[in-house]
Design a protein around this motif. Sequence first.
Motif, short mmCIF file in Angstrom:
data_model
loop_
_atom_site.label_atom_id
_atom_site.label_comp_id
_atom_site.label_asym_id
_atom_site.label_seq_id
_atom_site.Cartn_x
_atom_site.Cartn_y
_atom_site.Cartn_z
N ALA A 64 6.09 8.56 -2.66
CA ALA A 64 6.44 7.16 -2.44
C ALA A 64 6.32 6.30 -3.70
O ALA A 64 7.23 5.51 -4.00
CB ALA A 64 5.60 6.58 -1.31
N PRO A 65 5.24 6.41 -4.49
CA PRO A 65 5.17 5.59 -5.70
C PRO A 65 6.33 5.83 -6.65
O PRO A 65 6.91 4.88 -7.18
CB PRO A 65 3.83 6.00 -6.32
N ALA A 66 6.69 7.09 -6.86
CA ALA A 66 7.78 7.39 -7.79
C ALA A 66 9.09 6.77 -7.31
O ALA A 66 9.86 6.19 -8.10
CB ALA A 66 7.94 8.90 -7.95
N HIS A 67 9.36 6.87 -6.01
CA HIS A 67 10.63 6.35 -5.49
C HIS A 67 10.64 4.82 -5.46
O HIS A 67 11.68 4.20 -5.70
CB HIS A 67 10.89 6.92 -4.10
N VAL A 71 0.84 -1.19 0.00
CA VAL A 71 0.00 0.00 0.00
C VAL A 71 0.88 1.24 0.00
O VAL A 71 1.76 1.41 0.86
CB VAL A 71 -0.93 0.01 1.23
N LEU A 72 0.64 2.13 -0.95
CA LEU A 72 1.38 3.38 -1.10
C LEU A 72 0.41 4.54 -1.11
O LEU A 72 -0.72 4.40 -1.60
CB LEU A 72 2.19 3.38 -2.40
N ASP A 73 0.83 5.67 -0.59
CA ASP A 73 0.02 6.88 -0.65
C ASP A 73 0.15 7.47 -2.06
O ASP A 73 1.22 7.97 -2.43
CB ASP A 73 0.52 7.88 0.39
N PRO A 74 -0.91 7.43 -2.86
CA PRO A 74 -0.79 7.92 -4.24
C PRO A 74 -0.54 9.42 -4.34
O PRO A 74 -0.11 9.90 -5.38
CB PRO A 74 -2.14 7.55 -4.86
#
Length: 314
Positions: free
Chosen positions: A137-140, A130-133
């Motif tokens: 965080a998604p990019a990294h 689970v990532l905060d969109p």
Amino acid sequence: MTSLAARMRAQRLSHPASDATDLLASIFALQAQDVPAARLAARARGVRSLDGPLVRTWAMRGTLHLLHRDDLWVVQLLGPTFIAAGRRRREQLGLTDELCARALPALREVLTEPVDRAELVRRLAEVGVVLDPGSQAPAHLLAFAANSGVLCRGLDDTYRLLRVDCEPRGVDELWRRYRRAYGPATPDDFAAWSGLPKRQLEDLPEVAASPTRPAEPATPTGVVRMLGHFDTYLLGYRDRSAALAPEHAPLVQTGGGFLTPHVVVDGRVVAVWRRDGALFTVRPFDDRAERPDVAEEVADLGRFLDVDARLTWQ
């Protein structure tokens, strides 16, 4: 051969490539975080279409580049450096080593087709990653996965699985390919281009430019090229003063690795340019000098971009 003539030749700016495969065999990679800019860079080198066994992924300096599939060994070589460099920021974003380790097989499970970032984040959440969109965080995490050789990014900005099955190669091979594409150049230039720390570059061998290239006269040939944002001609060097006079550098190097589109004549940057629809405006650095003969380049850009190109001066 003068150093600038050699650089123009190495970068395929004075003898165009036949296709994208031929181009990347010479220059190794195209900077490609901006796809339209990458297409302009290919156009300036004679290539109209980015077709073939090409892969867009994170490579030198941790930045998106377009590579030939046979050169994906560079991901194996550089990936660990950029993974280590990004660890602190990943931890700040909650991307622990444990989460990142779980994410790699999860990505292989859910990335069954090319998808955009939002869809990929949604699919990861379904399998427990689970990532905060709304955060970075998604990019990294996706950059971590790319540096791990798990995924890449298409020219349409979708993500897709990547399989790196090249024979591993060392820094000396990257140095050889760099010198072929950017020579004459120095180890300091190579460090700036590759993003590798200098401690890894202490024992670089002196590798000459490819002896297979035909000789070129040292006298100017009048080659004019209109280069776009992020073009590799300037990005390949720490010291750009041979091609770009320091007093003019602020007009081209505007910060953050961004390069204003510029005009090169016989290897020297002599003007900047911009496009507004079909209108191309060129601003020479020296009002007293003869204007660069950009008419053919403007016409070719018009054909390439499918606009009825018009030229004006500033």
